[in-house]
Design a protein around this motif. Structure first.
Motif, mmCIF file in Angstrom:
data_model
loop_
_atom_site.group_PDB
_atom_site.id
_atom_site.type_symbol
_atom_site.label_atom_id
_atom_site.label_comp_id
_atom_site.label_asym_id
_atom_site.label_seq_id
_atom_site.Cartn_x
_atom_site.Cartn_y
_atom_site.Cartn_z
ATOM 1 N N ALA A 50 -7.834 -2.976 -11.794
ATOM 2 C CA ALA A 50 -6.790 -2.573 -12.729
ATOM 3 C C ALA A 50 -6.896 -3.284 -14.080
ATOM 4 O O ALA A 50 -6.453 -2.761 -15.099
ATOM 5 N N THR A 51 -7.521 -4.466 -14.102
ATOM 6 C CA THR A 51 -7.672 -5.208 -15.358
ATOM 7 C C THR A 51 -8.966 -4.850 -16.095
ATOM 8 O O THR A 51 -9.191 -5.327 -17.190
ATOM 9 N N GLY A 52 -9.814 -4.043 -15.478
ATOM 10 C CA GLY A 52 -11.081 -3.657 -16.088
ATOM 11 C C GLY A 52 -12.240 -4.556 -15.687
ATOM 12 O O GLY A 52 -13.368 -4.347 -16.123
ATOM 13 N N ARG A 53 -11.984 -5.541 -14.869
ATOM 14 C CA ARG A 53 -13.012 -6.479 -14.425
ATOM 15 C C ARG A 53 -13.865 -5.837 -13.337
ATOM 16 O O ARG A 53 -13.362 -5.135 -12.467
ATOM 17 N N LEU A 67 -0.539 10.011 -0.151
ATOM 18 C CA LEU A 67 -0.589 8.625 0.303
ATOM 19 C C LEU A 67 0.127 7.716 -0.693
ATOM 20 O O LEU A 67 -0.121 7.777 -1.896
ATOM 21 N N VAL A 68 1.010 6.852 -0.188
ATOM 22 C CA VAL A 68 1.701 5.860 -1.013
ATOM 23 C C VAL A 68 0.998 4.526 -0.785
ATOM 24 O O VAL A 68 1.182 3.888 0.246
ATOM 25 N N CYS A 69 0.163 4.147 -1.751
ATOM 26 C CA CYS A 69 -0.637 2.932 -1.608
ATOM 27 C C CYS A 69 -0.926 2.361 -2.993
ATOM 28 O O CYS A 69 -2.013 2.539 -3.543
ATOM 29 N N PRO A 70 0.051 1.646 -3.585
ATOM 30 C CA PRO A 70 -0.203 1.049 -4.893
ATOM 31 C C PRO A 70 -1.274 -0.043 -4.811
ATOM 32 O O PRO A 70 -1.526 -0.591 -3.732
ATOM 33 N N VAL A 71 -1.869 -0.351 -5.939
ATOM 34 C CA VAL A 71 -2.833 -1.451 -6.007
ATOM 35 C C VAL A 71 -2.139 -2.711 -5.491
ATOM 36 O O VAL A 71 -0.991 -2.983 -5.835
ATOM 37 N N GLY A 72 -2.819 -3.458 -4.636
ATOM 38 C CA GLY A 72 -2.265 -4.661 -4.050
ATOM 39 C C GLY A 72 -1.753 -4.461 -2.632
ATOM 40 O O GLY A 72 -1.410 -5.423 -1.949
ATOM 41 N N SER A 73 -1.699 -3.204 -2.165
ATOM 42 C CA SER A 73 -1.224 -2.915 -0.815
ATOM 43 C C SER A 73 -2.182 -3.482 0.219
ATOM 44 O O SER A 73 -3.374 -3.602 -0.024
ATOM 45 N N ARG A 74 -1.643 -3.818 1.393
ATOM 46 C CA ARG A 74 -2.479 -4.265 2.513
ATOM 47 C C ARG A 74 -2.833 -3.054 3.361
ATOM 48 O O ARG A 74 -1.986 -2.216 3.654
ATOM 49 N N ILE A 75 -4.103 -2.996 3.768
ATOM 50 C CA ILE A 75 -4.592 -1.890 4.594
ATOM 51 C C ILE A 75 -5.330 -2.482 5.782
ATOM 52 O O ILE A 75 -6.199 -3.344 5.621
ATOM 53 N N THR A 76 -4.968 -2.017 6.974
ATOM 54 C CA THR A 76 -5.696 -2.399 8.176
ATOM 55 C C THR A 76 -6.658 -1.266 8.501
ATOM 56 O O THR A 76 -6.237 -0.129 8.732
ATOM 57 N N LEU A 77 -7.940 -1.559 8.479
ATOM 58 C CA LEU A 77 -8.990 -0.571 8.714
ATOM 59 C C LEU A 77 -9.164 -0.324 10.211
ATOM 60 O O LEU A 77 -8.698 -1.122 11.029
ATOM 61 N N PRO A 78 -9.848 0.766 10.599
ATOM 62 C CA PRO A 78 -10.081 1.036 12.023
ATOM 63 C C PRO A 78 -10.782 -0.110 12.749
ATOM 64 O O PRO A 78 -10.577 -0.312 13.941
ATOM 65 N N THR A 83 -7.396 -5.682 4.662
ATOM 66 C CA THR A 83 -7.939 -5.778 3.323
ATOM 67 C C THR A 83 -6.861 -5.417 2.310
ATOM 68 O O THR A 83 -5.753 -5.034 2.674
ATOM 69 N N THR A 84 -7.196 -5.522 1.027
ATOM 70 C CA THR A 84 -6.258 -5.257 -0.054
ATOM 71 C C THR A 84 -6.791 -4.138 -0.950
ATOM 72 O O THR A 84 -7.986 -4.102 -1.241
ATOM 73 N N ALA A 85 -5.902 -3.257 -1.398
ATOM 74 C CA ALA A 85 -6.288 -2.172 -2.303
ATOM 75 C C ALA A 85 -6.572 -2.738 -3.694
ATOM 76 O O ALA A 85 -5.716 -3.372 -4.295
ATOM 77 N N LEU A 86 -7.789 -2.522 -4.188
ATOM 78 C CA LEU A 86 -8.188 -2.985 -5.518
ATOM 79 C C LEU A 86 -7.973 -1.917 -6.586
ATOM 80 O O LEU A 86 -7.633 -2.222 -7.722
ATOM 81 N N ALA A 87 -8.205 -0.665 -6.223
ATOM 82 C CA ALA A 87 -8.073 0.455 -7.160
ATOM 83 C C ALA A 87 -7.690 1.703 -6.370
ATOM 84 O O ALA A 87 -8.129 1.882 -5.233
ATOM 85 N N VAL A 88 -6.855 2.527 -6.977
ATOM 86 C CA VAL A 88 -6.417 3.771 -6.346
ATOM 87 C C VAL A 88 -6.679 4.908 -7.329
ATOM 88 O O VAL A 88 -6.286 4.831 -8.489
#
Length: 107
Positions: A50-53, A67-78, A83-88
């Motif tokens: 989100a910062t361009g880095r 899907l409601v998943c803002p940047v920074g959301s926690r996601i549990t993978l299969p 992990t954390t959402a870096l970009a949506v």
């Protein structure tokens, strides 16, 4: 009505805890949404956050366009990894016969 990605393509299930913001006690998350249909690819990819880095994404999740998943959301993978959402990115193509979806690049 949005032409969403067909459900039969979303073979995995993930858990999403939407990021609500920071408080004096750290990050605040919404209620966990379990069994979200998705297509998950655990592979390394360079993306821009989100910062361009430039950062490395280790998993990409494709889900329905609602899907409601803002940047920074926690996601549990299969795999069980949290992990954390870096970009949506929300992909749409109004008027074209291609499905809409939400792509989440994860830490």
């Amino acid at each position: 009505m949005v032409n969403a990605v067909p459900p039969f393509l979303l073979r995995h299930r993930v858990v999403v805890e939407p990021y609500l913001g920071d408080t004096a006690y750290g990050a605040q998350y919404g209620a966990a949404v379990a069994e979200v249909p998705a297509l998950v690819a655990e592979q390394r990819t360079m993306i821009r956050d989100a910062t361009g880095r430039a950062v490395t994404s280790t998993a990409q999740v494709i889900a329905g366009p609602d899907l409601v998943c803002p940047v920074g959301s926690r996601i549990t993978l299969p795999s069980g990894r949290v992990t954390t959402a870096l970009a949506v990115a929300r992909h749409t193509a109004p008027g074209l016969p291609v499905p809409a979806c939400c792509e989440v690049s994860c830490e």
